[in-house]
Design a protein around this motif. Sequence first.
Motif, PDB file in Angstrom:
ATOM      1  N   ILE A  84       0.836  -1.205   0.000  1.00  0.00           N
ATOM      2  CA  ILE A  84       0.000   0.000   0.000  1.00  0.00           C
ATOM      3  C   ILE A  84       0.870   1.254   0.000  1.00  0.00           C
ATOM      4  N   ILE A  85       1.902   1.268   0.838  1.00  0.00           N
ATOM      5  CA  ILE A  85       2.805   2.422   0.912  1.00  0.00           C
ATOM      6  C   ILE A  85       3.519   2.618  -0.424  1.00  0.00           C
ATOM      7  N   ALA A  86       4.021   1.515  -0.991  1.00  0.00           N
ATOM      8  CA  ALA A  86       4.734   1.596  -2.270  1.00  0.00           C
ATOM      9  C   ALA A  86       3.820   2.122  -3.374  1.00  0.00           C
ATOM     10  N   ALA A  87       2.536   1.738  -3.340  1.00  0.00           N
ATOM     11  CA  ALA A  87       1.597   2.181  -4.370  1.00  0.00           C
ATOM     12  C   ALA A  87       1.515   3.699  -4.421  1.00  0.00           C
ATOM     13  N   VAL A  88       1.401   4.336  -3.265  1.00  0.00           N
ATOM     14  CA  VAL A  88       1.242   5.790  -3.217  1.00  0.00           C
ATOM     15  C   VAL A  88       2.519   6.496  -3.655  1.00  0.00           C
ATOM     16  N   VAL A  89       3.646   6.073  -3.107  1.00  0.00           N
ATOM     17  CA  VAL A  89       4.916   6.754  -3.383  1.00  0.00           C
ATOM     18  C   VAL A  89       5.315   6.600  -4.855  1.00  0.00           C
ATOM     19  N   LEU A  90       5.245   5.387  -5.372  1.00  0.00           N
ATOM     20  CA  LEU A  90       5.686   5.140  -6.746  1.00  0.00           C
ATOM     21  C   LEU A  90       4.737   5.745  -7.773  1.00  0.00           C
ATOM     22  N   SER A  91       3.448   5.766  -7.477  1.00  0.00           N
ATOM     23  CA  SER A  91       2.493   6.384  -8.394  1.00  0.00           C
ATOM     24  C   SER A  91       2.725   7.887  -8.483  1.00  0.00           C
ATOM     25  N   ALA A  92       3.005   8.509  -7.344  1.00  0.00           N
ATOM     26  CA  ALA A  92       3.303   9.938  -7.352  1.00  0.00           C
ATOM     27  C   ALA A  92       4.550  10.217  -8.197  1.00  0.00           C
ATOM     28  N   ALA A  93       5.556   9.369  -8.047  1.00  0.00           N
ATOM     29  CA  ALA A  93       6.790   9.543  -8.818  1.00  0.00           C
ATOM     30  C   ALA A  93       6.528   9.418 -10.318  1.00  0.00           C
ATOM     31  N   CYS A 114     -11.410  17.576  -8.493  1.00  0.00           N
ATOM     32  CA  CYS A 114     -11.130  18.786  -7.703  1.00  0.00           C
ATOM     33  C   CYS A 114      -9.640  19.113  -7.729  1.00  0.00           C
ATOM     34  N   ALA A 115      -8.804  18.077  -7.617  1.00  0.00           N
ATOM     35  CA  ALA A 115      -7.358  18.299  -7.651  1.00  0.00           C
ATOM     36  C   ALA A 115      -6.928  18.873  -8.998  1.00  0.00           C
ATOM     37  N   VAL A 116      -7.543  18.380 -10.075  1.00  0.00           N
ATOM     38  CA  VAL A 116      -7.230  18.891 -11.415  1.00  0.00           C
ATOM     39  C   VAL A 116      -7.694  20.336 -11.562  1.00  0.00           C
ATOM     40  N   LEU A 117      -8.902  20.635 -11.067  1.00  0.00           N
ATOM     41  CA  LEU A 117      -9.398  22.010 -11.127  1.00  0.00           C
ATOM     42  C   LEU A 117      -8.487  22.957 -10.355  1.00  0.00           C
ATOM     43  N   ILE A 118      -8.053  22.517  -9.169  1.00  0.00           N
ATOM     44  CA  ILE A 118      -7.126  23.332  -8.373  1.00  0.00           C
ATOM     45  C   ILE A 118      -5.824  23.544  -9.135  1.00  0.00           C
ATOM     46  N   ALA A 119      -5.333  22.472  -9.760  1.00  0.00           N
ATOM     47  CA  ALA A 119      -4.062  22.539 -10.480  1.00  0.00           C
ATOM     48  C   ALA A 119      -4.113  23.575 -11.606  1.00  0.00           C
ATOM     49  N   TYR A 120      -5.171  23.524 -12.412  1.00  0.00           N
ATOM     50  CA  TYR A 120      -5.240  24.426 -13.571  1.00  0.00           C
ATOM     51  C   TYR A 120      -5.698  25.830 -13.198  1.00  0.00           C
ATOM     52  N   THR A 121      -6.368  25.971 -12.051  1.00  0.00           N
ATOM     53  CA  THR A 121      -6.785  27.299 -11.591  1.00  0.00           C
ATOM     54  C   THR A 121      -5.634  28.037 -10.930  1.00  0.00           C
ATOM     55  N   TRP A 122      -4.875  27.320 -10.114  1.00  0.00           N
ATOM     56  CA  TRP A 122      -3.789  27.955  -9.368  1.00  0.00           C
ATOM     57  C   TRP A 122      -2.487  28.050 -10.166  1.00  0.00           C
ATOM     58  N   PHE A 123      -2.287  27.109 -11.079  1.00  0.00           N
ATOM     59  CA  PHE A 123      -1.009  27.078 -11.807  1.00  0.00           C
ATOM     60  C   PHE A 123      -1.239  27.011 -13.319  1.00  0.00           C
ATOM     61  N   PRO A 124      -1.935  27.995 -13.895  1.00  0.00           N
ATOM     62  CA  PRO A 124      -2.258  27.948 -15.322  1.00  0.00           C
ATOM     63  C   PRO A 124      -1.027  27.970 -16.229  1.00  0.00           C
ATOM     64  N   LYS A 125       0.055  28.573 -15.751  1.00  0.00           N
ATOM     65  CA  LYS A 125       1.249  28.672 -16.587  1.00  0.00           C
ATOM     66  C   LYS A 125       1.919  27.317 -16.829  1.00  0.00           C
ATOM     67  N   LEU A 126       1.600  26.338 -15.992  1.00  0.00           N
ATOM     68  CA  LEU A 126       2.169  25.003 -16.180  1.00  0.00           C
ATOM     69  C   LEU A 126       1.506  24.253 -17.338  1.00  0.00           C
ATOM     70  N   PHE A 173      -0.547  16.685 -13.604  1.00  0.00           N
ATOM     71  CA  PHE A 173       0.273  15.566 -13.164  1.00  0.00           C
ATOM     72  C   PHE A 173       1.267  15.965 -12.070  1.00  0.00           C
ATOM     73  N   ILE A 174       1.266  17.243 -11.698  1.00  0.00           N
ATOM     74  CA  ILE A 174       2.174  17.715 -10.645  1.00  0.00           C
ATOM     75  C   ILE A 174       1.432  17.942  -9.331  1.00  0.00           C
ATOM     76  N   VAL A 175       0.279  18.619  -9.394  1.00  0.00           N
ATOM     77  CA  VAL A 175      -0.451  18.981  -8.181  1.00  0.00           C
ATOM     78  C   VAL A 175      -1.199  17.801  -7.547  1.00  0.00           C
ATOM     79  N   PRO A 176      -1.979  17.015  -8.297  1.00  0.00           N
ATOM     80  CA  PRO A 176      -2.750  15.924  -7.673  1.00  0.00           C
ATOM     81  C   PRO A 176      -1.934  14.926  -6.850  1.00  0.00           C
ATOM     82  N   PRO A 177      -0.719  14.514  -7.290  1.00  0.00           N
ATOM     83  CA  PRO A 177       0.044  13.571  -6.455  1.00  0.00           C
ATOM     84  C   PRO A 177       0.381  14.106  -5.069  1.00  0.00           C
ATOM     85  N   CYS A 178       0.457  15.413  -4.928  1.00  0.00           N
ATOM     86  CA  CYS A 178       0.789  16.002  -3.624  1.00  0.00           C
ATOM     87  C   CYS A 178      -0.294  15.690  -2.591  1.00  0.00           C
TER      88      CYS A 178
END
Length: 412
Positions: A68-77, A144-156, A162-167
């Motif tokens: 379970i731990i490996a799933a979260v860490v490796l998926s984020a990577a 929601c994570a995707v909406l936050i990502a594109y609302t807060w960091f539109p320049k990305l 793929f950067i904000v949701p894993p956090c």
Amino acid sequence: KYLILYSLLYCFLYCTRLNIGSATPYLVEGGWTESTIGILTGTLFWTYGIGQLVNGRLSELVGPSKFIIAAVVLSAAANFLVATQTVESVLILAILWGTNGFFQSMGWTPGLAVLTKWWPGKSRGFATGFVNAFSGFGQVAASCAVLIAYTWFPKLGWKAGFIVPPCFSLAILVVYLLFVKASPSQVGLRDYKEEDPQKAEQEKQMRQIVESKGILYPYKYILSNKVFLIWVVIAFGTGLARYGLSTWIPLYFSQQGFSAVTSVASSLVLPIGMGIGTFVVPWLTDRFCATERLPAAIISAVIGAVATIVIFVLDASELPQLILVEIMLFISGFCIYAINGIVFTYAADIGGRVFSGTCSGVLNFSAYLGAAVQSVVYGFVLDNGGWGIVFLSIAAFNLLIAMLGLIGYRKK
């Protein structure tokens, strides 16, 4: 604690998998094609399914918590690495997203195996339904994570998805590690005694099988059960129907003239219905059909088929009809994912504490085989605007589930 925190963890693990579906309108704006999205999501579904087939049994041998731990860490990577690529690097993106699928598969079946150590048969529908509800809400979390990502960091650009949701998933993992234990014995409690004589005898036989037949024999044991094989096909149908809707519905709204943000927001009613349905229906089976859960799957499949057909008939670009589309999306999500919850309640029932991980792994492999098929097929179909094929085939698979349920019920 385990039920709540694992449910939250798995919910936010979806931020590193379903983010690609929620981000579809943004990806298309960033130069991606529907075919490319279909190839990537299909690759993940294949590797996820294969991983489910092996990781359920491996986690029972090695220890589910590590998986379970490996799933979260490796998926984020894997998500972070996707964000380093360009739109033209389709092969590299497919490899990375496919690898992510295998990492994701390390999170579900081990978690279900731990769940059976804490929750006995009489309340297992509630427990598995609760976890499945949060996996349904995982689509909401990802959106929601995707909406936050594109609302807060539109320049990305598209990479923000793929950067904000894993956090979010990494943050929940920290809380999970602080408060959760994998079995009653780890906190000084005795294991529960199974009160259902049939389930107790079944667990006893399974332990004898593992001791005398070897580590791979559980696969032969469950696959020799004809009713289990019917559930395998039902799982395939639910995977196709579930992801056929959740992957492409944001794009459907986008092509009806909605903006990218509005498309994602309008799609949220689907996973909300999924989360509620997969909690309520398995819980009700504990009360009304705990020894035979197929009738609930049959009823859900028929209603889900009707709701999906109605969506196809309606025109979402017209406001009065849009309201009906949203209602039908809720109902179809409620019913389709309710079947998914019943599938894994059955897996916990037939596998018990001995190899529920193996059972759920086989069933989830079949579910994601269906998800992989729809991803590639629907991706190419939608390049030519074939929404009719999408909705009508999803309805057809729901009716197939109902027919198989009737056959399985007669065999039982």
